[in-house]
Design a protein around this motif. Structure first.
Motif, short mmCIF file in Angstrom:
data_model
loop_
_atom_site.label_atom_id
_atom_site.label_comp_id
_atom_site.label_asym_id
_atom_site.label_seq_id
_atom_site.Cartn_x
_atom_site.Cartn_y
_atom_site.Cartn_z
N TYR B 74 13.91 61.83 28.10
CA TYR B 74 12.83 61.01 28.67
C TYR B 74 12.67 61.30 30.17
O TYR B 74 13.62 61.68 30.85
N LEU B 75 11.44 61.11 30.62
CA LEU B 75 11.17 61.25 32.05
C LEU B 75 11.01 59.85 32.63
O LEU B 75 10.10 59.12 32.23
N LEU B 76 11.91 59.50 33.53
CA LEU B 76 11.84 58.15 34.10
C LEU B 76 11.38 58.20 35.55
O LEU B 76 11.90 58.99 36.34
N ASN B 77 10.40 57.38 35.84
CA ASN B 77 9.91 57.28 37.22
C ASN B 77 10.27 55.92 37.80
O ASN B 77 9.75 54.90 37.37
N LEU B 78 11.20 55.97 38.74
CA LEU B 78 11.58 54.72 39.40
C LEU B 78 10.77 54.57 40.68
O LEU B 78 10.75 55.47 41.51
N ILE B 79 10.12 53.45 40.78
CA ILE B 79 9.35 53.19 42.00
C ILE B 79 10.01 52.01 42.70
O ILE B 79 10.04 50.90 42.17
N ASP B 80 10.60 52.31 43.83
CA ASP B 80 11.37 51.30 44.55
C ASP B 80 10.41 50.36 45.27
O ASP B 80 9.33 50.77 45.69
N THR B 81 10.81 49.11 45.40
CA THR B 81 9.94 48.14 46.09
C THR B 81 10.72 47.44 47.19
O THR B 81 11.92 47.28 47.08
N PRO B 82 10.01 47.02 48.24
CA PRO B 82 10.70 46.29 49.30
C PRO B 82 11.09 44.88 48.85
O PRO B 82 10.49 44.34 47.93
N GLY B 83 12.06 44.31 49.54
CA GLY B 83 12.59 43.03 49.10
C GLY B 83 12.24 41.83 49.95
O GLY B 83 12.44 40.71 49.54
N HIS B 84 11.72 42.02 51.15
CA HIS B 84 11.51 40.87 52.03
C HIS B 84 10.14 40.24 51.80
O HIS B 84 9.19 40.94 51.46
N ILE B 85 10.07 38.93 52.01
CA ILE B 85 8.82 38.23 51.72
C ILE B 85 7.62 38.75 52.51
O ILE B 85 6.49 38.57 52.11
N ASP B 86 7.89 39.39 53.65
CA ASP B 86 6.77 39.93 54.42
C ASP B 86 6.04 41.03 53.65
O ASP B 86 4.93 41.40 53.99
N PHE B 87 6.69 41.60 52.64
CA PHE B 87 6.17 42.84 52.08
C PHE B 87 5.64 42.72 50.65
O PHE B 87 5.64 43.69 49.90
N ASN B 88 5.18 41.53 50.28
CA ASN B 88 4.63 41.37 48.93
C ASN B 88 3.52 42.37 48.63
O ASN B 88 3.36 42.82 47.51
N TYR B 89 2.78 42.71 49.66
CA TYR B 89 1.68 43.64 49.48
C TYR B 89 2.17 44.98 48.97
O TYR B 89 1.59 45.57 48.07
N GLU B 90 3.27 45.44 49.53
CA GLU B 90 3.82 46.73 49.11
C GLU B 90 4.34 46.64 47.68
O GLU B 90 4.27 47.59 46.92
N VAL B 91 4.91 45.48 47.34
CA VAL B 91 5.41 45.30 45.97
C VAL B 91 4.25 45.44 45.00
O VAL B 91 4.32 46.16 44.01
N ARG B 92 3.16 44.77 45.31
CA ARG B 92 2.00 44.78 44.45
C ARG B 92 1.49 46.22 44.22
O ARG B 92 1.16 46.61 43.10
N ARG B 93 1.50 46.99 45.29
CA ARG B 93 1.03 48.38 45.19
C ARG B 93 1.90 49.19 44.26
O ARG B 93 1.42 49.95 43.43
N ALA B 94 3.21 48.99 44.39
CA ALA B 94 4.14 49.75 43.56
C ALA B 94 3.97 49.37 42.10
O ALA B 94 4.01 50.22 41.21
N LEU B 95 3.75 48.08 41.86
CA LEU B 95 3.66 47.60 40.48
C LEU B 95 2.45 48.18 39.75
O LEU B 95 2.48 48.36 38.54
N LYS B 96 1.40 48.48 40.50
CA LYS B 96 0.19 49.05 39.90
C LYS B 96 0.49 50.36 39.16
O LYS B 96 -0.25 50.76 38.27
N ALA B 97 1.54 51.04 39.58
CA ALA B 97 1.84 52.35 39.01
C ALA B 97 2.80 52.27 37.83
O ALA B 97 3.18 53.28 37.27
N CYS B 98 3.21 51.04 37.45
CA CYS B 98 4.25 50.88 36.42
C CYS B 98 3.73 50.26 35.13
O CYS B 98 2.67 49.64 35.11
N GLU B 99 4.56 50.42 34.09
CA GLU B 99 4.32 49.67 32.85
C GLU B 99 5.31 48.52 32.70
O GLU B 99 5.12 47.65 31.86
#
Lengths: 385, 600
Positions: B74-99
């Motif tokens: 299998y080909l696994l793509n891990l997309i790391d996300t930031p953890g601090h509350i300031d960065f919810n926006y970045e989390v949202r962006r990363a999630l768009k690319a996932c299932e």
């Protein structure tokens, strides 16, 4: 005009405020050490002068330290004789030796007088017992007096005394009292008065940092008081820390501030030489006796580093050194170092300092005022940046 | 191109410090991307600032192959996300690319405020959620209680939660098998026109602008002419491939795949993260639904320390924007500091990180004004203006009223710390709205409070008041009228616009005094006396003086000292670059940094 500086890096005990290259000598084989060092210095003199074609310009010789008086008359004599091989004695206008009062016996004084030494710089530092104690010096007021008397009796008439002021817990009256005592000897034609500086990597710095020595500087007050005192007694304040009866200014030290050439000889000694019109070189010798010995044995100049100055660096020096003296800096000379734009900026800054009373313009020269000297570093920084 | 049914695209979401970066490292080791090492520094935390703060700021991604027990690779793509509350926006962006996502919960801490926030973001995106309980090796791990919390707080079953210790590697293989079994493969069709999402980008010194993309439909190859649908710009694809801590070149990227793309993208300003890429020869009809715009919460102006560096700063800000789409900025001109940028940040930490990145990564020296929130100013003539910068504050005589933004703050804390939280909130102008037990030991308290109180280091205060046990989240709830004044700082009678800030009248005197005192310590002595004053309008509320230099001279300067003294002078000149001239007073950069902290 050129000078020769010879460094003797030994003291019987290093002072707590000193950051010069000096070796504490509790060595049992002092005699041999001093003799060997003298041999090495003579080798360096040979090496240095082999490179020099024209020796006619050398006019001053300065033996400093450390404590030159500490290595004994015989060794000093050998160094002088070596120098005189290359530069005849009669060519020198000034030959200075630094001495600690405790070494200045009548015998010593007679011998150095015979050698041809014309000027003695005496490290008395203070006439206050308390101050000498604070500075952990070995001399006492009585030893200082004896030294001055011995020098006067043998006929030295060009004596400098080093004084330190702004010593923690030593009041102004002690400083003035020291001057009173010193000036009773009319052979004292020159006074170097240094504000105590807490240098990095000195025991003093450690004591101050740890609160063992409380140091609230009264530099400004004492600096001005000393100026008033000495200038009212015929001394000219010709450099931040130096006063002289007119005509007795240190010719050798003036070379430094006027950016004239000098050879530095001995461990850690610095030199400044020009080649041709434009190339200016500063060098420093190695810092340890072992390295000094090794390099000389290999027939190499014992140089630790050398650098050729850029125009900007030379300009920085011109301002930095020129503003130390009452001669100031010549605007025509400034113009040769910088372009029109920078020259105008320089003038604007200088005018600003003139209006604030830190500088004066006199005969196309920028002369520092007393007030300006107190903040010399700031002036230099602003004018060169 | 990899068989779509054997691709898994996923992220890890978690509350800060729940072990996300460590888990990412373990996964990369299992996938053979990273050598097993003893180093505690996570591989995915790329930026120096991240190491320093111990948090992940930027979403990084890595691709790896894994041979499953079912015999398939299998080909696994891990997309790391930031953890601090300031960065919810970045989390949202990363999630768009996932299932799907791994929802990582620390067995010693249980569900925390950001566990919930991130969980809700993943739900919104319709992702498969895999609960994973971490740190089971610790003596104080409570697996049963953590499962209970997941079920109660998040409403998802936790019986089959995977138990791991990312630190020592327990349960990692089982986790990877679960990712393959439970996270669905990407949908999409390679035969449809190209539709790919730019979910991140960065600037590589050798390769230039690098876009990280997720292909939804179609195929993209080097040589293709691609169209950025939002920006309407066309570029030729020069190189593409997988990211696995390095670039791995590929012939093509097809539907379902995640990777990088490099084109002849010259101007970095043409380029926006969140845009949809398609082929200009055969475009897709509809772009992907756009990201939600990030909402800046904190505003500050930044200026280069030397005026002539403005163009450098401009270039750098453009590059920064590439890797941090959440920062917004526009040019601004200050009387005391010259040309600079007014910037909007997600939070104060985000701002600090941007400042540090400018310095450490891009080597530009900047100073910033005091961060502020966006105030709503009602003028007497009925007009409404929003003020993000004290410089923009209208003449007080024209102002009818000022409103400040309020936030609803949710705090989860063990009951033993309720008293400490309440005490802290008293000084923050906060109004308690509710309090309820979420389990037998922990309480959820909700407060309404001014956003400005939240952004100025509140999170750190809360952490220290509760020995680190409290977790929090906040949302903007609207504007409320407030007694806001503009506090000016005067240096020798001259107002320094970059040092003024907006503050509630009750706190003005205290903060003014504090700031003036700090400035007195930070501004070096000059040749003349300096007076530092804090004033509201024409009323001075605090003053400190700096006496002029009394001694700035080197006693001895002979032949041996010249070089040394000259070098000192040069060093001093180097240091001057870090000073900002206000009139004839030079103020060190630290002064501006200290001023930022005054509000904490």
């Amino acid at each position: 005009m050129k000078g020769i500086y010879i460094h003797i890096p030994f003291c019987s005990k290093k002072c707590i405020y000193c950051d010069f290259t000096v070796f504490d000598t509790n060595n049992r084989f002092l005699e041999e050490l001093f003799k060997e060092y003298t041999d090495l210095v003579c080798v360096e003199i040979d090496l240095r002068f082999q490179e020099i074609l024209n020796n006619k310009d050398f006019k001053t010789l300065y033996i400093g330290g450390g404590t030159p008086s500490f290595i004994g008359v015989e060794n000093l004599l050998r160094i002088l004789d070596k120098i005189f091989l290359y530069v005849p004695f009669s060519q020198f206008e000034e030959i200075t030796i630094e001495a600690n009062p405790e070494d200045v016996s009548l015998d010593f004084v007679k011998r150095i007088k015979e050698m041809g030494i014309s000027r003695v710089s005496l490290g008395i530092q203070s006439m206050s017992e308390k101050a000498l104690e604070k500075l952990s010096r070995r001399n006492t007021p009585q030893i200082n007096r004896t030294a001055l008397e011995n020098l006067a009796n043998v006929g030295f008439d060009n004596i400098n005394v080093d004084l330190i002021f702004d010593v923690p817990q030593v009041p102004l009256e002690d400083v003035i009292n020291s001057l009173d005592v010193v000036l009773q000897y009319n052979v004292v034609k020159h006074v170097s008065a240094y504000g105590l500086t807490v240098e990095e990597f000195t025991p003093l710095k450690l004591f101050v940092d740890r609160g063992i020595i409380k140091y609230g500087s009264s530099f400004e007050e004492q600096f001005i008081a000393i100026h008033e005192y000495l200038t009212s007694r015929g001394f000219r304040h010709y450099e931040i820390s130096n006063y002289a009866i007119p005509g007795y200014e240190s010719k050798h030290n003036l070379l430094y501030w006027r950016r004239q050439e000098y050879l530095g000889i001995g461990v850690s000694a610095c030199g400044f030489v020009r080649r041709g019109d434009s190339s200016e070189k500063r060098y420093q010798n190695v810092l340890s006796i072992n390295a000094y010995r090794d390099m000389l044995f290999r027939g190499e100049l014992p140089v630790r580093y050398e650098e050729f100055l850029t125009r900007n660096e030379a300009f920085d020096e011109l301002v930095m050194l020129g503003l130390r003296t009452s001669e100031g800096i010549d605007l025509e000379q400034v113009r040769t170092f910088v372009d029109d734009e920078r020259y105008n900026i320089f003038l604007a800054k200088a005018n600003n300092f003139i209006s604030q009373g830190f500088l004066e313009l006199c005969d196309r020269k920028l002369i520092p005022t007393l007030k300006g000297w107190i903040i010399h570093n700031s002036l230099v920084f602003e004018l060169t940046s | 191109m990899f068989d779509k049914s054997r691709i898994r695209n996923f992220s890890i979401i978690a509350h800060i410090d729940h072990g996300k970066s460590t888990l990412a490292d373990r996964l990369l080791e299992v996938g053979g991307v990273k050598e097993k090492s003893d180093s505690d520094t996570p591989a995915l935390d790329f930026m120096p600032v991240e190491r320093e703060h111990g948090i992940t700021v930027k979403a990084q991604s890595a691709t790896f192959e894994y041979r499953s027990k079912d015999g398939n690779t299998y080909l696994l793509n891990l997309i790391d996300t930031p953890g601090h509350i300031d960065f919810n926006y970045e989390v949202r962006r990363a999630l768009k690319a996932c299932e799907g996502v791994i929802l990582l919960v620390d067995a010693t801490q249980g569900v925390q405020a950001q566990t919930i926030t991130n969980f809700l973001l993943a739900m919104e995106e319709g992702l498969e959620i895999l609960p994973v309980i971490n740190k089971i090796d610790l003596p104080n791990a409570n697996i049963e209680a953590t499962k209970e919390e997941i079920e109660k707080e998040l409403g998802i079953p936790a019986d089959d939660a995977i138990l791991i210790s990312a630190k020592n590697g327990t349960g990692i293989e089982e986790l990877v098998e679960a990712i393959i079994a439970r996270i669905p493969p990407p949908k999409g069709d390679v035969n449809l026109p190209l539709k790919a999402l730019v979910f991140d980008s960065f600037y590589d010194n050798y390769k230039g602008v690098v876009a990280k993309i997720r292909v939804f439909d179609g195929v993209v190859k080097p040589g293709d002419e691609i169209l950025f649908m939002g920006g309407q710009k066309k570029y030729k694809v020069e190189e593409l491939g997988y990211m696995a801590l390095k670039f791995i070149k590929k012939e093509e990227l097809g539907a379902g795949e995640v990777g990088y793309l490099i084109g002849n993208i010259k101007s970095i300003s043409d380029f926006t993260v969140g845009d949809t890429i398609t082929l200009s020869s055969n475009p897709t009809k509809e772009p992907l639904p756009g990201y939600r715009e990030p909402k800046p919460m904190v505003f500050a102006c930044i200026f280069p320390t030397e005026n002539q560096d403005f163009n450098d700063l401009k270039e750098v800000m453009m590059k920064l924007k590439l890797t941090d789409a959440s920062i917004v900025f526009e040019p601004v001109n200050s009387i005391s500091l010259g040309m600079g940028f007014k910037c909007g940040f997600l939070g104060l930490l985000h701002m600090q990180i941007v400042m540090e990145r400018l310095e450490t990564e891009f080597g530009v020296s900047v100073i910033s004004t005091i961060p502020t929130v966006k105030y709503k100013v009602n003028l007497k003539n009925g007009e409404v203006v929003y003020v993000e910068n004290p410089l923009e504050m209208p003449d007080p005589t024209k102002i009818d009223s000022i409103e400040e933004p309020y936030a609803l703050v949710t705090i989860i804390v063990p009951e033993t710390y309720i008293g400490d939280v309440m005490e802290l909130m008293q000084n923050k102008r906060a109004i308690q709205k509710s309090m309820s037990y979420i389990d037998s030991k922990r309480v959820e308290i909700k407060y309404e409070m001014p956003l400005s109180e939240v952004i100025y280091g509140f999170f750190d205060n809360l952490k220290s008041a509760t020995s680190g046990y409290a977790s929090m989240d906040y949302e903007f709830i609207g504007y409320r009228e407030s007694d806001i004044v503009k506090l000016d700082i005067l240096v020798n009678g001259k107002p320094v616009d970059a040092l003024s800030f907006l503050v509630h009248r009750d706190q003005a005197v205290y903060k003014g005094r504090e700031l003036v005192r700090k400035l007195q310590k930070l501004i070096p002595r000059h040749l003349f006396p300096i007076a530092i004053q804090a004033a509201i309008g024409s009323k001075v509320i605090a003053r400190e003086d700096i006496a002029p230099l009394r001694k700035d001279v080197t006693a001895k300067c002979y032949g041996g000292d010249v070089t040394r003294k000259r070098k000192l002078l040069e060093k001093q000149k180097e240091g001057k670059k870090k000073l900002k001239m206000i009139g004839n007073v030079s103020i060190p950069q630290e002064a501006f940094v200290e001023v930022m902290k005054i509000n904490q």
